[in-house]
Enzyme design. Structure first.
Site, PDB file in Angstrom:
ATOM      1  N   ARG A   7       0.462  -1.387  -0.375  1.00 11.63           N
ATOM      2  CA  ARG A   7      -0.087   0.149   0.193  1.00 11.63           C
ATOM      3  C   ARG A   7       1.157   0.920   0.585  1.00 11.63           C
ATOM      4  O   ARG A   7       0.426   2.566  -0.445  1.00 11.63           O
ATOM      5  CB  ARG A   7      -0.982   0.287   1.221  1.00 11.63           C
ATOM      6  CG  ARG A   7      -1.668   0.829   1.059  1.00 11.63           C
ATOM      7  CD  ARG A   7      -2.915   0.971   2.638  1.00 11.63           C
ATOM      8  NE  ARG A   7      -2.398   0.882   3.646  1.00 11.63           N
ATOM      9  CZ  ARG A   7      -1.349   2.197   4.115  1.00 11.63           C
ATOM     10  NH1 ARG A   7      -1.487   3.017   4.017  1.00 11.63           N
ATOM     11  NH2 ARG A   7      -0.873   2.467   5.138  1.00 11.63           N
TER      12      ARG A   7
ATOM     13  N   ASN B 172      -6.373 -17.016  13.373  1.00  8.08           N
ATOM     14  CA  ASN B 172      -6.300 -17.722  13.979  1.00  8.08           C
ATOM     15  C   ASN B 172      -6.934 -17.801  15.051  1.00  8.08           C
ATOM     16  O   ASN B 172      -7.986 -18.983  15.513  1.00  8.08           O
ATOM     17  CB  ASN B 172      -4.800 -18.552  14.029  1.00  8.08           C
ATOM     18  CG  ASN B 172      -4.049 -16.932  14.208  1.00  8.08           C
ATOM     19  OD1 ASN B 172      -4.515 -15.551  14.268  1.00  8.08           O
ATOM     20  ND2 ASN B 172      -2.499 -17.038  14.313  1.00  8.08           N
ATOM     21  N   CYS B 173      -6.926 -16.789  14.893  1.00  3.96           N
ATOM     22  CA  CYS B 173      -7.494 -16.680  17.109  1.00  3.96           C
ATOM     23  C   CYS B 173      -9.956 -17.018  16.565  1.00  3.96           C
ATOM     24  O   CYS B 173     -10.071 -17.173  17.615  1.00  3.96           O
ATOM     25  CB  CYS B 173      -7.457 -15.255  17.564  1.00  3.96           C
ATOM     26  SG  CYS B 173      -6.307 -14.727  17.543  1.00  3.96           S
TER      27      CYS B 173
END
Lengths: 446, 446
Positions: free
Chosen positions: B22, B42-43
């Site tokens: 970006r 992943n959480c």
């Protein structure tokens, strides 16, 4: 012993009395309260109508009897008619005995609060009420019970009006909402508040906009647009005016709108006269400007400041207010802080607007929160913020309040290390993202 | 064109790549990821098991294909075997083709993450799993489907272990919890966490404490206390170790526990080598001390810092962490921040503990929140905080994080102007009251 007199025994006055007694056991404290009750949770009144405060008596935090246990004298139905700040004395009227007497003070604390406004057409209408104190609550409930009322007209689109609508609906009553304009809940930007009317209609409220009651005849109210509505009960929640007429000629300065001018010690323009609560003018915390904020947080804080100024540590000061506020309207939570919309226009600013889910976006049941901040072009300060959503709005407005208070800028929001787990936030929270967006926008001004 | 190589493509690495692109379109970016997937949440993995993330694919934020659209090269199943920071090159193994090659970099970003720990008795047990990545999730769900499993043994009492218990219960499975001690969830004080076992039992979990699995034979696990339990599936959530063996001899310094040392720019001890995520050692924000915090907020923030350091504005710095964290366990929310319990003992401090309803006390359905803060005797700083309750815990821990970050002391909590309305707080909030309590306690030290 020093004599402290407190005018008004609702939240502000009662809290000041309790704080003062805690700090200083060797002082005489007398509260004069015009009404029947002291120290009740006036913010909770609507929720007793709706049933969420199922035990009405829980709204009463202290009574003259419990105050007496702390050696605080409470005189209810006693109206203070005038103040002589030169002579340090008051003229008090005992409304029950219909007699007047003078009372001398060493320190005077003014907590007179506001008087609810009404409209001419409702004067002398027996089924017209306001909801300003416990007596009003009891009267409304008595009227419902005695007349088996299942229909109510609510006027006023401020926080009391909206809370009344919600709670009468929760009570199972038919609600008609009559409002002079199409603007509902002025503290919030119109384009953010476009759900109000929608939600009312979804809840079955009969909504009549751009009109007002011009006459009430028996149980029928006639509107300015010629319509008639059934009105066996009418409750007006159209704001308050500071109850400060009794201060005419007192030597205590009022602002143009009749609010009592106060400084960072809670002191008025008169020596040894302090003031707090809904009837005071104070100042913003984040910009150099006066404000009036008729909310409980400031009253409680000022009670502590004044008690310390009089009886304890005169280093304890009032920092001013952001006016942090929130209201629930059915599923919605609506919060703002800082300058009002008309005030913020006077400051060079740009707006950063952001919408993001309250939880990790992949979680079922995550819902959007919308946050708008008004950022000072000059230095990145957040001048005003508005937050709307159905979950977690209170968290974001409180965070903004804590952040702004300690000098945090809009760009600096990126650094708030929020607690992240999927049920609570995204790793980059709503406020972090506002900060990142601000950084991009600020580049244009550098 | 400059060549940036990123080791590890999960949250930290993928975010760093996206931020870098970006900021800087003229740079080559290559990610080497050992596993099958990149950029997944992943959480959120446990919540797909429990059904709260009903769409598993929503956990995938980016794929090699979507990264390619941004001109980011992603090589999955590519393991970085060693780093030569002098020569600015890596040895990479293509695990599918089973061949090794060298890759040169101008900037290297290390985001290797952690490797889940296990116990010896579970090695080579076919029905033993961990839940560390999307492959693990898919394997667990495939095992449940193929073997029609309705019973699971969970070991580990950290956040993954607790989230596994909650989510397997939500899935309707019988859960056995086996734990070596009686201490559940070490980040929290034992006396604040006494509800964990109670809640497990209320949820029908078979709790076996002070024991561990010593052998698994077929579908039966034998415990150290001689008991046997049915174990058609075992999932271990007993923490992670930093995956940094490949950095031996690289010139990138590791701390004693194997975490990569980083500074406020995200840089390691080696020039042009940066690191982020679960495998780094960073520093506390509020005290002068190193820490390791394997949580997503810091990884995302560090990704932004590193991207700016390499490709944009090198004034952008990492402020350090408070380690603000939260976990949900059924109805409970548990949050802490600041020094860990063993660390805070090294600082002169006193404790302020406070319990208060989340809403106005008179509201039906208001529930208690418990907050404990550890206050520096020296200067009133908040060194550590823990918050437990069933509503509004996230609000209070986030507020503390914002307050501490900008230098707010414990006494100063009285000045946070929270949004008050009966459904959200008391006029004096939980944190305001903590501040008032602290002021009283501090008087003893002055």
């Amino acid at each position: 012993m020093k004599q402290v007199i407190i005018v008004g025994g609702v939240a502000g006055g009662a809290t000041a009395a309790a704080q003062l007694r805690r700090i200083n056991p060797d002082i005489n404290i007398t509260i004069y309260e015009k009404g029947r009750d002291i120290s009740f949770g006036n913010c909770g009144l609507p929720y007793n109508i709706g049933g969420e405060v199922s035990d009405r008596d829980k709204l009463v935090a202290a009574t003259p009897a419990t105050m007496a246990e702390r050696d605080i004298v409470v005189k209810t139905h006693h109206e203070v008619r005038s103040v002589d700040s030169e002579g340090r004395k008051l003229l008090v009227k005992d409304l029950e005995e219909d007699r007047e007497f003078e009372a001398a003070y060493d320190y005077l604390i003014l907590s007179p609060g506001g008087a609810p406004r009404t409209i001419p057409a409702l004067l002398d209408v027996p089924q017209a009420f306001v909801l300003h104190n416990l007596e009003d609550l009891d009267d409304i409930k008595a009227h419902i019970a005695e007349h088996d009322v299942n229909k109510v007209v609510v006027i006023g689109a401020g926080y009391i009006g909206l809370e009344l609508i919600e709670n009468f609906v929760r009570r199972g009553m038919d609600v008609t909402f009559i409002h002079r304009s199409e603007e509902v809940y002025r503290p919030l930007e119109d384009d953010l508040g476009n759900f109000f009317i929608e939600e009312m209609e979804r809840q079955g409220v009969d909504v009549r906009l751009n009109t007002e009651i011009v006459e009430v005849d028996g149980n029928v109210a006639t509107l300015s647009n010629g319509e008639q509505v059934d009105a066996p009960m009418i409750v007006a929640g159209i704001g308050i005016l500071p109850r400060t007429e009794f201060l005419g000629g007192s030597g205590v300065a009022l602002n143009d709108a009749g609010f009592i001018c106060t400084d960072e010690t809670g002191c008025t323009s008169a020596d040894c006269v302090y003031a707090l609560g809904d009837a005071i003018e104070t100042f913003y915390q984040h910009v150099d400007r006066k404000t009036t904020v008729a909310l409980a947080w400031g009253a409680h804080r000022m009670a502590y400041v004044i008690a310390n100024q009089i009886g304890g540590d005169d280093d304890v000061k009032f920092e001013g207010l952001l006016g942090t506020n929130i209201i629930r309207f059915f599923d919605y939570d609506i919060a703002t802080l800082g300058l009002q919309q008309n005030e913020v226009r006077e400051y060079d600013h740009f707006i950063v607007d952001h919408k993001q889910k309250n939880k990790a976006g992949y979680m079922d049941g995550s819902v959007p929160i919308r946050v708008r901040i008004y950022v000072s072009t000059e230095d990145g300060r957040i001048l005003r913020a508005a937050v709307v959503g159905t979950e977690g709005v209170d968290k974001r407005i409180d965070l903004l309040a804590a952040h702004i208070r300690l000098g945090g800028t809009a760009e600096d929001l990126v650094n708030i290390e929020v607690a992240y787990s999927p049920p609570y936030s995204s790793p980059k929270s709503v406020l972090n993202m506002l900060g990142y967006k601000t950084i991009e926008k600020m580049k244009k001004f550098k």
